[in-house]
Design an enzyme around this catalytic site. Sequence first.
Site, mmCIF file in Angstrom:
data_model
loop_
_atom_site.group_PDB
_atom_site.id
_atom_site.type_symbol
_atom_site.label_atom_id
_atom_site.label_comp_id
_atom_site.label_asym_id
_atom_site.label_seq_id
_atom_site.Cartn_x
_atom_site.Cartn_y
_atom_site.Cartn_z
ATOM 1 N N ARG A 73 0.913 -1.185 -0.345
ATOM 2 C CA ARG A 73 0.219 -0.056 -0.215
ATOM 3 C C ARG A 73 0.993 1.372 -0.216
ATOM 4 O O ARG A 73 0.229 2.060 -0.704
ATOM 5 C CB ARG A 73 -1.138 0.229 1.208
ATOM 6 C CG ARG A 73 -1.926 1.819 0.938
ATOM 7 C CD ARG A 73 -2.849 1.601 2.416
ATOM 8 N NE ARG A 73 -4.067 0.076 2.458
ATOM 9 C CZ ARG A 73 -5.425 -0.391 3.305
ATOM 10 N NH1 ARG A 73 -5.055 0.486 3.968
ATOM 11 N NH2 ARG A 73 -5.590 -1.464 3.233
ATOM 12 N N HIS A 77 0.588 4.345 -2.701
ATOM 13 C CA HIS A 77 0.221 5.845 -1.865
ATOM 14 C C HIS A 77 1.430 6.836 -2.664
ATOM 15 O O HIS A 77 0.968 7.850 -3.116
ATOM 16 C CB HIS A 77 -0.089 5.978 -0.870
ATOM 17 C CG HIS A 77 -1.389 5.102 -0.646
ATOM 18 N ND1 HIS A 77 -2.172 5.723 0.390
ATOM 19 C CD2 HIS A 77 -2.174 4.233 -1.068
ATOM 20 C CE1 HIS A 77 -3.196 5.344 0.156
ATOM 21 N NE2 HIS A 77 -3.137 3.594 -1.020
ATOM 22 N N ASP A 78 2.927 5.903 -2.625
ATOM 23 C CA ASP A 78 4.151 7.186 -3.428
ATOM 24 C C ASP A 78 3.642 7.353 -4.853
ATOM 25 O O ASP A 78 3.468 8.212 -5.220
ATOM 26 C CB ASP A 78 5.242 6.089 -3.064
ATOM 27 C CG ASP A 78 6.526 7.138 -3.332
ATOM 28 O OD1 ASP A 78 6.462 8.092 -3.422
ATOM 29 O OD2 ASP A 78 6.792 6.425 -3.695
ATOM 30 N N GLY A 83 4.345 10.635 -8.921
ATOM 31 C CA GLY A 83 5.332 9.611 -9.005
ATOM 32 C C GLY A 83 6.229 9.098 -8.057
ATOM 33 O O GLY A 83 5.822 9.274 -6.885
ATOM 34 N N SER A 87 8.080 10.769 -1.607
ATOM 35 C CA SER A 87 7.563 11.415 -1.242
ATOM 36 C C SER A 87 6.646 11.343 -0.079
ATOM 37 O O SER A 87 6.416 11.913 1.043
ATOM 38 C CB SER A 87 7.115 12.690 -2.204
ATOM 39 O OG SER A 87 5.681 11.836 -2.714
ATOM 40 N N GLU A 99 3.441 13.942 3.620
ATOM 41 C CA GLU A 99 1.872 13.695 2.940
ATOM 42 C C GLU A 99 1.217 12.169 3.824
ATOM 43 O O GLU A 99 0.086 11.905 2.965
ATOM 44 C CB GLU A 99 2.304 12.540 1.581
ATOM 45 C CG GLU A 99 2.616 13.108 0.422
ATOM 46 C CD GLU A 99 3.224 13.062 -1.076
ATOM 47 O OE1 GLU A 99 2.933 11.628 -1.000
ATOM 48 O OE2 GLU A 99 3.491 13.518 -1.266
ATOM 49 N N ASN A 105 -4.358 9.215 3.132
ATOM 50 C CA ASN A 105 -3.195 8.038 4.433
ATOM 51 C C ASN A 105 -2.930 8.291 5.940
ATOM 52 O O ASN A 105 -2.628 7.301 6.468
ATOM 53 C CB ASN A 105 -1.886 9.227 3.886
ATOM 54 C CG ASN A 105 -1.759 9.243 2.623
ATOM 55 O OD1 ASN A 105 -2.094 7.675 1.400
ATOM 56 N ND2 ASN A 105 -0.792 10.038 1.571
ATOM 57 N N PRO A 174 -7.264 6.794 -5.471
ATOM 58 C CA PRO A 174 -8.454 6.508 -5.086
ATOM 59 C C PRO A 174 -8.400 6.238 -3.604
ATOM 60 O O PRO A 174 -8.016 5.910 -2.549
ATOM 61 C CB PRO A 174 -7.700 5.170 -5.990
ATOM 62 C CG PRO A 174 -6.821 5.532 -7.462
ATOM 63 C CD PRO A 174 -6.420 6.408 -5.781
ATOM 64 N N HIS A 204 -6.485 -6.265 -3.154
ATOM 65 C CA HIS A 204 -6.794 -6.173 -1.576
ATOM 66 C C HIS A 204 -7.378 -7.710 -1.446
ATOM 67 O O HIS A 204 -7.661 -7.744 -0.482
ATOM 68 C CB HIS A 204 -8.254 -5.292 -1.816
ATOM 69 C CG HIS A 204 -8.017 -3.927 -1.718
ATOM 70 N ND1 HIS A 204 -8.909 -3.088 -2.549
ATOM 71 C CD2 HIS A 204 -7.242 -2.943 -1.708
ATOM 72 C CE1 HIS A 204 -8.224 -1.776 -2.212
ATOM 73 N NE2 HIS A 204 -7.293 -2.031 -1.887
ATOM 74 N N THR A 205 -6.323 -8.935 -2.174
ATOM 75 C CA THR A 205 -7.355 -9.563 -1.361
ATOM 76 C C THR A 205 -6.265 -10.188 -0.317
ATOM 77 O O THR A 205 -5.765 -10.594 0.344
ATOM 78 C CB THR A 205 -5.935 -10.947 -2.812
ATOM 79 O OG1 THR A 205 -6.941 -12.006 -2.135
ATOM 80 C CG2 THR A 205 -4.873 -10.642 -3.538
ATOM 81 N N ASP A 257 -9.936 -9.559 1.771
ATOM 82 C CA ASP A 257 -10.443 -10.964 1.261
ATOM 83 C C ASP A 257 -10.946 -11.856 2.411
ATOM 84 O O ASP A 257 -9.836 -11.983 3.091
ATOM 85 C CB ASP A 257 -9.855 -11.255 0.676
ATOM 86 C CG ASP A 257 -9.120 -13.202 0.350
ATOM 87 O OD1 ASP A 257 -10.471 -13.585 0.613
ATOM 88 O OD2 ASP A 257 -8.331 -12.993 -0.159
ATOM 89 N N ASP A 265 -3.744 -13.909 -3.821
ATOM 90 C CA ASP A 265 -4.720 -15.043 -4.518
ATOM 91 C C ASP A 265 -5.343 -14.259 -5.827
ATOM 92 O O ASP A 265 -5.964 -12.906 -5.232
ATOM 93 C CB ASP A 265 -5.038 -16.835 -4.536
ATOM 94 C CG ASP A 265 -5.734 -16.295 -2.649
ATOM 95 O OD1 ASP A 265 -6.231 -14.945 -2.614
ATOM 96 O OD2 ASP A 265 -6.628 -16.807 -2.132
#
Length: 342
Positions: A73, A77-78, A83, A87, A99, A105, A174, A204-205, A257, A265
């Site tokens: 994660r 988020h970086d 880019g 940061s 940030e 965050n 997002p 997100h699994t 999950d 998976d």
Amino acid sequence: MAVPQFSLSPYLQFLTLVIFFILSVFVVNSHADEPPLTLEYYQSSCPTALEIVRKEMECAVLSEPRLAASILRLHFHDCFVQGCDASVLLDDTITLQGEKKAPPNINSLRGFGVIDRIKNKLESDCPGVVSCADLLAIAARDAVILVGGPYWDVPLGRKDSRSASFTLASTDIPTPNQGLLTLISKFILQGLSATDMVALVGAHTIGLASCQNFRARIYGDFEETAGRNPLTETYLSNLRSVCPATGGGDKNKSAMDYITPNYFDNAFYRILLKGEGLLNSDQEMYSSLLSIETKHLVQKYAVDMLAFFQQFSDSMVKMGNITNPDSFITGEVRRNCRFINT
């Protein structure tokens, strides 16, 4: 009960395609003149770099499996802010606002101590050579492998930025309650496609979500997408016990999950097929009225784990190649990932 099937009118289908096209036009390829990332970047200057990161990640994930999702994660988020320039790792100072406290965050990112330990090892072996941005990209790859996910080669040569953007972190990352068009547009603005989005969200699994990020979902349209059956009702009841509608519990957590929460998976996509996605942003990829392309991809990855692994690997490389043009000019290799060099 089957997930409700939706269809779009020809007009809405056309409108959706037009919106995606317009967004794509505004994505400027700002990386064309930047130095290319290479697989051999540290071959001479720090040949032990990959081994150091791997060993430290093995220790970290063995002691706490959840850290695999945390490091992954951090990398996401970086890369979505300025880019992949590390940061996200910068602490607030008198002269710099980082940030970490931006809404997407705060209370979400963790694992900074693991990055600190890896950086200390790298600085001991190869002082001033391996950037924090590269460290994070390698660590994210190793995190996925350590919990059963795919391998991919990580191109290297990023520099660490001397700045951060609280504003971009607040707007470009997002968030769990956003709709499909907004989510896709945020990926497109990073140069990533809807296919990349569906594959990357497959991360997100593994990992947990906080109650404040799924409360609206479980007290909203969860029953509409999942239907009513004893197993689903039991699952929803458990979620609501973890995350009350009122009276606090914002930081209480649940696995995204619930089938194999610590194993990388494709079970996450099978959960979406049942309409039981924990986050609204996840379930939108399958149940939204606008999920023309994304629904097909969710179905594909739910039955073909190799296809998911291949696309996830390709999309991770693509995301990792989002660089900060300024960092190649004014960037540096930080001695401490939390602070710019003085």
